[in-house]
Scaffold this motif. Structure first.
Motif, PDB file in Angstrom:
ATOM      1  N   GLY A  89     -24.382  35.374 -18.083  1.00 40.55           N
ATOM      2  CA  GLY A  89     -24.328  36.539 -17.204  1.00 40.55           C
ATOM      3  C   GLY A  89     -23.421  36.372 -16.008  1.00 40.55           C
ATOM      4  O   GLY A  89     -23.013  37.353 -15.393  1.00 40.55           O
ATOM      5  N   GLU A  90     -23.084  35.137 -15.654  1.00 42.40           N
ATOM      6  CA  GLU A  90     -22.202  34.888 -14.516  1.00 42.40           C
ATOM      7  C   GLU A  90     -20.747  35.158 -14.879  1.00 42.40           C
ATOM      8  O   GLU A  90     -20.393  35.251 -16.059  1.00 42.40           O
ATOM      9  CB  GLU A  90     -22.334  33.434 -14.030  1.00 42.40           C
ATOM     10  CG  GLU A  90     -23.651  33.116 -13.395  1.00 42.40           C
ATOM     11  CD  GLU A  90     -23.718  31.668 -12.891  1.00 42.40           C
ATOM     12  OE1 GLU A  90     -24.623  31.406 -12.096  1.00 42.40           O
ATOM     13  OE2 GLU A  90     -22.888  30.824 -13.285  1.00 42.40           O
ATOM     14  N   ASP A  91     -19.921  35.247 -13.848  1.00 44.79           N
ATOM     15  CA  ASP A  91     -18.472  35.315 -14.001  1.00 44.79           C
ATOM     16  C   ASP A  91     -17.912  33.958 -13.602  1.00 44.79           C
ATOM     17  O   ASP A  91     -18.457  33.305 -12.701  1.00 44.79           O
ATOM     18  CB  ASP A  91     -17.862  36.392 -13.100  1.00 44.79           C
ATOM     19  CG  ASP A  91     -18.359  37.791 -13.427  1.00 44.79           C
ATOM     20  OD1 ASP A  91     -18.996  37.966 -14.485  1.00 44.79           O
ATOM     21  OD2 ASP A  91     -18.105  38.698 -12.625  1.00 44.79           O
ATOM     22  N   VAL A  92     -16.837  33.530 -14.235  1.00 47.51           N
ATOM     23  CA  VAL A  92     -16.222  32.253 -13.909  1.00 47.51           C
ATOM     24  C   VAL A  92     -14.712  32.398 -14.007  1.00 47.51           C
ATOM     25  O   VAL A  92     -14.209  33.217 -14.775  1.00 47.51           O
ATOM     26  CB  VAL A  92     -16.746  31.125 -14.843  1.00 47.51           C
ATOM     27  CG1 VAL A  92     -16.242  31.313 -16.256  1.00 47.51           C
ATOM     28  CG2 VAL A  92     -16.382  29.752 -14.334  1.00 47.51           C
ATOM     29  N   THR A  93     -13.999  31.617 -13.208  1.00 47.28           N
ATOM     30  CA  THR A  93     -12.546  31.572 -13.300  1.00 47.28           C
ATOM     31  C   THR A  93     -12.144  30.217 -13.862  1.00 47.28           C
ATOM     32  O   THR A  93     -12.451  29.176 -13.277  1.00 47.28           O
ATOM     33  CB  THR A  93     -11.896  31.812 -11.923  1.00 47.28           C
ATOM     34  OG1 THR A  93     -12.281  33.112 -11.462  1.00 47.28           O
ATOM     35  CG2 THR A  93     -10.386  31.748 -12.017  1.00 47.28           C
ATOM     36  N   LEU A  94     -11.477  30.259 -15.011  1.00 44.69           N
ATOM     37  CA  LEU A  94     -10.984  29.047 -15.658  1.00 44.69           C
ATOM     38  C   LEU A  94      -9.659  28.679 -14.997  1.00 44.69           C
ATOM     39  O   LEU A  94      -8.689  29.424 -15.103  1.00 44.69           O
ATOM     40  CB  LEU A  94     -10.784  29.296 -17.149  1.00 44.69           C
ATOM     41  CG  LEU A  94     -12.001  29.806 -17.926  1.00 44.69           C
ATOM     42  CD1 LEU A  94     -11.605  30.178 -19.355  1.00 44.69           C
ATOM     43  CD2 LEU A  94     -13.105  28.784 -17.926  1.00 44.69           C
ATOM     44  N   PRO A  95      -9.618  27.545 -14.291  1.00 47.35           N
ATOM     45  CA  PRO A  95      -8.404  27.212 -13.542  1.00 47.35           C
ATOM     46  C   PRO A  95      -7.255  26.728 -14.421  1.00 47.35           C
ATOM     47  O   PRO A  95      -7.460  26.009 -15.394  1.00 47.35           O
ATOM     48  CB  PRO A  95      -8.871  26.091 -12.599  1.00 47.35           C
ATOM     49  CG  PRO A  95     -10.033  25.477 -13.300  1.00 47.35           C
ATOM     50  CD  PRO A  95     -10.681  26.559 -14.111  1.00 47.35           C
TER      51      PRO A  95
END
Length: 141
Positions: free
Chosen positions: A39-45
């Motif tokens: 359910g979370e959002d994440v930024t793949l660096p």
């Protein structure tokens, strides 16, 4: 099963974050796995170093080993019609970030099935580079 999972995580963490270099430029992912919850959002660096504009490059994000196309930026626009249906409407590549060589991908509304090693690949037709980032989505208990 837990032992096997931990063993896989250890092996994956040994993958190089930088996989291609040319003319002093390279694409860099993350050498540490990202851990998030469903359910979370994440930024793949991922970024090009030293910094250079990626606006005119083709950028491809895909899942390793199963070659699932997660996001495609080509001809200066997102090509959402060719991305895997599991990712449609859930990814975003910052166009402003591309000016500084930032290739990071935001993935929204995480699912446990999103766990895996992601690769970002950039090319301008002459030069190319690829970086890797591992994502672990914790299962619900």
């Amino acid at each position: 099963m837990r032992f096997l999972g931990r063993t896989c995580l250890i092996v994956l963490s040994l993958l190089p974050a930088v996989s291609t270099q040319r003319d002093g430029s390279s694409v860099v992912g993350s050498d540490q796995p990202l851990i998030a919850s469903p359910g979370e959002d994440v930024t793949l660096p991922c970024h090009i170093t030293p910094s250079l504009s990626a606006v005119n490059m083709d950028i491809r994000w895909f899942r390793e080993n199963i070659n699932i196309l997660v996001h495609l930026y080509e001809d200066q626009k997102d090509q959402t019609d060719v991305q895997d249906s599991d990712y449609q409407g859930r990814t975003d590549l910052s166009k402003l970030g591309l000016l500084g060589g930032i290739l990071s991908l935001t993935l929204r509304n995480l699912r446990p099935s999103d766990s895996g090693v992601y690769s970002c690949y950039a090319t301008d037709g002459v030069w190319d580079g690829q970086g890797k980032t591992e994502l672990i989505v914790r299962g619900q208990y």
